[in-house]
Write a protein that holds these residues in place. Structure first.
Motif, mmCIF file in Angstrom:
data_model
loop_
_atom_site.group_PDB
_atom_site.id
_atom_site.type_symbol
_atom_site.label_atom_id
_atom_site.label_comp_id
_atom_site.label_asym_id
_atom_site.label_seq_id
_atom_site.Cartn_x
_atom_site.Cartn_y
_atom_site.Cartn_z
ATOM 1 N N PHE A 173 0.831 -1.205 0.000
ATOM 2 C CA PHE A 173 0.000 0.000 0.000
ATOM 3 C C PHE A 173 0.868 1.259 0.000
ATOM 4 C CE2 PHE A 173 -2.029 3.347 2.608
ATOM 5 C CZ PHE A 173 -3.084 3.675 1.752
ATOM 6 N N GLY A 174 1.823 1.310 0.916
ATOM 7 C CA GLY A 174 2.695 2.487 1.007
ATOM 8 C C GLY A 174 3.577 2.658 -0.215
ATOM 9 N N GLY A 175 4.137 1.557 -0.705
ATOM 10 C CA GLY A 175 5.022 1.635 -1.865
ATOM 11 C C GLY A 175 4.298 2.059 -3.128
ATOM 12 N N VAL A 176 3.161 1.442 -3.375
ATOM 13 C CA VAL A 176 2.397 1.778 -4.582
ATOM 14 C C VAL A 176 1.854 3.206 -4.475
ATOM 15 C CG1 VAL A 176 0.329 1.238 -5.930
ATOM 16 C CG2 VAL A 176 1.860 -0.595 -5.192
ATOM 17 N N SER A 177 1.304 3.564 -3.319
ATOM 18 C CA SER A 177 0.768 4.922 -3.148
ATOM 19 C C SER A 177 1.863 5.964 -3.320
ATOM 20 C CB SER A 177 0.120 5.075 -1.766
ATOM 21 O OG SER A 177 -0.961 4.203 -1.625
ATOM 22 N N GLY A 178 2.996 5.737 -2.672
ATOM 23 C CA GLY A 178 4.109 6.685 -2.779
ATOM 24 C C GLY A 178 4.625 6.805 -4.197
ATOM 25 N N SER A 179 4.747 5.665 -4.876
ATOM 26 C CA SER A 179 5.201 5.692 -6.265
ATOM 27 C C SER A 179 4.211 6.431 -7.158
ATOM 28 C CB SER A 179 5.379 4.264 -6.784
ATOM 29 O OG SER A 179 6.389 3.602 -6.061
#
Length: 149
Positions: free
Chosen positions: A58-64
């Motif tokens: 969630f954090g990685g995809v959202s941040g990207s």
């Protein structure tokens, strides 16, 4: 994290839907990026990944999405011709000198409104009645130059 249950992917999907609906109201492409992150976490959860991995996805995809995709989307949405508004819409307009305009003093009439004006070139002066071109608005002062039709 047994309290989250075996169907945590449904929770992630619901979060994604809610964030996407909130995006419709904001139209800033921020909530949408988090919604996509939630859908990615839902997919990983549906494959049986542990909760911590879902959070990382969630954090990685959202941040990207926020750093790589959103700026391009915003730029694409906002590109195209824009019309200057307010006082900056006066740039490019012709004005008539009302009181001699120099580097230190003067007034012009722009669209029926009196403006304090200064010449763009310090060695130039314009006499009353002369038509000039507004080349910049700097606060309450119109910068003018010779009008060439």
């Amino acid at each position: 994290m047994d309290w989250l249950g075996d169907d945590i992917w449904l929770t992630w999907t619901a979060i994604g839907v809610v964030l996407s609906v909130v995006e419709i109201a904001s139209m800033e492409f921020v909530f949408l990026m988090f919604g996509i992150g939630a859908f990615a976490a839902a997919a990983v959860a549906a494959l049986g990944a542990p909760f911590v991995l879902c959070l990382l996805v969630f954090g990685g995809v959202s941040g990207s999405m926020l750093t790589l995709v959103r700026p391009k989307m915003v730029k694409r949405i906002h590109r195209g011709p824009t019309l200057p508004s307010g006082q900056h819409g006066l740039v490019g307009q012709y004005a008539t000198v009302d009181e001699q305009v120099s580097a230190h003093a003067g007034q012009v009439m722009i669209n029926g409104q009196r403006w304090t004006a200064r010449v763009l070139d310090a060695d130039t002066t314009f006499e009353p009645g002369t038509e000039v071109l507004v080349v910049a608005i700097e606060g309450p002062i119109a910068r003018v130059t010779a009008a060439h039709h």
